[in-house]
Design a protein around this motif. Structure first.
Motif, short mmCIF file in Angstrom:
data_model
loop_
_atom_site.label_atom_id
_atom_site.label_comp_id
_atom_site.label_asym_id
_atom_site.label_seq_id
_atom_site.Cartn_x
_atom_site.Cartn_y
_atom_site.Cartn_z
N SER A 81 0.80 -1.22 0.00
CA SER A 81 0.00 0.00 0.00
C SER A 81 0.84 1.27 0.00
CB SER A 81 -0.94 0.01 1.21
OG SER A 81 -1.86 -1.04 1.10
N VAL A 82 2.09 1.17 0.38
CA VAL A 82 2.97 2.34 0.43
C VAL A 82 3.79 2.46 -0.85
CG1 VAL A 82 4.87 3.45 1.67
CG2 VAL A 82 3.05 2.30 2.94
N THR A 83 4.43 1.38 -1.26
CA THR A 83 5.36 1.44 -2.39
C THR A 83 4.76 0.99 -3.72
OG1 THR A 83 6.18 -0.82 -2.11
CG2 THR A 83 7.29 0.93 -0.83
N GLY A 84 3.68 0.21 -3.65
CA GLY A 84 3.10 -0.35 -4.87
C GLY A 84 3.81 -1.60 -5.36
N ASP A 85 4.86 -2.03 -4.65
CA ASP A 85 5.60 -3.23 -5.04
C ASP A 85 4.72 -4.48 -4.88
OD1 ASP A 85 7.86 -1.68 -5.41
OD2 ASP A 85 8.69 -2.14 -3.43
N PRO A 86 4.84 -5.45 -5.78
CA PRO A 86 4.12 -6.70 -5.61
C PRO A 86 4.72 -7.52 -4.47
CG PRO A 86 5.50 -6.81 -7.56
CD PRO A 86 5.61 -5.42 -7.03
N ILE A 87 3.86 -8.14 -3.68
CA ILE A 87 4.29 -9.00 -2.57
C ILE A 87 3.68 -10.38 -2.84
CG2 ILE A 87 4.29 -9.37 -0.08
CD1 ILE A 87 3.34 -6.37 0.14
N ARG A 123 5.20 -4.31 2.37
CA ARG A 123 6.30 -5.13 1.87
C ARG A 123 7.18 -5.68 2.98
NH1 ARG A 123 9.96 -1.75 -1.54
NH2 ARG A 123 10.91 -1.34 0.45
N ASP A 124 7.46 -4.87 4.00
CA ASP A 124 8.36 -5.31 5.07
C ASP A 124 8.06 -4.55 6.36
OD1 ASP A 124 9.71 -2.77 4.89
OD2 ASP A 124 11.04 -3.58 3.37
N ALA A 125 8.80 -4.90 7.42
CA ALA A 125 8.57 -4.31 8.73
C ALA A 125 8.86 -2.82 8.76
CB ALA A 125 9.42 -5.03 9.78
N MET A 126 9.88 -2.39 8.05
CA MET A 126 10.22 -0.95 8.04
C MET A 126 9.09 -0.13 7.43
SD MET A 126 13.09 -0.56 9.57
CE MET A 126 13.59 1.07 9.05
N ILE A 127 8.52 -0.60 6.35
CA ILE A 127 7.43 0.11 5.70
C ILE A 127 6.18 0.07 6.59
CG2 ILE A 127 5.85 0.06 3.73
CD1 ILE A 127 8.33 -0.71 2.05
N ALA A 128 5.92 -1.06 7.23
CA ALA A 128 4.78 -1.17 8.14
C ALA A 128 4.92 -0.17 9.29
CB ALA A 128 4.66 -2.59 8.68
N LYS A 129 6.13 -0.05 9.83
CA LYS A 129 6.37 0.90 10.93
C LYS A 129 6.19 2.33 10.44
CE LYS A 129 9.81 2.62 14.14
NZ LYS A 129 11.19 2.54 14.59
N GLN A 130 6.74 2.65 9.27
CA GLN A 130 6.61 3.99 8.69
C GLN A 130 5.13 4.35 8.55
OE1 GLN A 130 8.47 4.37 4.79
NE2 GLN A 130 6.91 5.82 4.17
#
Length: 76
Positions: A35-41, A58-65
């Motif tokens: 939802s933040v970067t648009g990258d496929p997961i 995508r990852d924990a850092m983006i979830a925290k951000q």
């Protein structure tokens, strides 16, 4: 060369309903988008999501951000 072929329904983007500890597949697919970067997961790699916002990360850092964005005090 592999004899394995993907069924068409599992090649595109999936639609999920995110729960507290798992998710329900509403539309079959191979991945969801961050939802933040648009990258496929790939679904097999999906570990982070927000139940209230129904967003995948995508990852924990983006979830925290994203958590910090959603919980920032007004004016900060």
């Amino acid at each position: 060369m592999s004899d394995f072929t993907f069924d068409k329904e599992f090649q595109g983007e999936a639609i999920l309903e995110y729960g507290d500890s798992d998710f329900i597949i509403l539309k079959a697919g191979a991945f969801v988008r961050c939802s933040v970067t648009g990258d496929p997961i790939p679904l097999a790699e999906l570990r982070y999501w927000n139940v209230d916002e129904q967003e995948a990360y995508r990852d924990a850092m983006i979830a925290k951000q994203r958590w910090l964005e959603l919980h920032a005090e007004p004016g900060q």
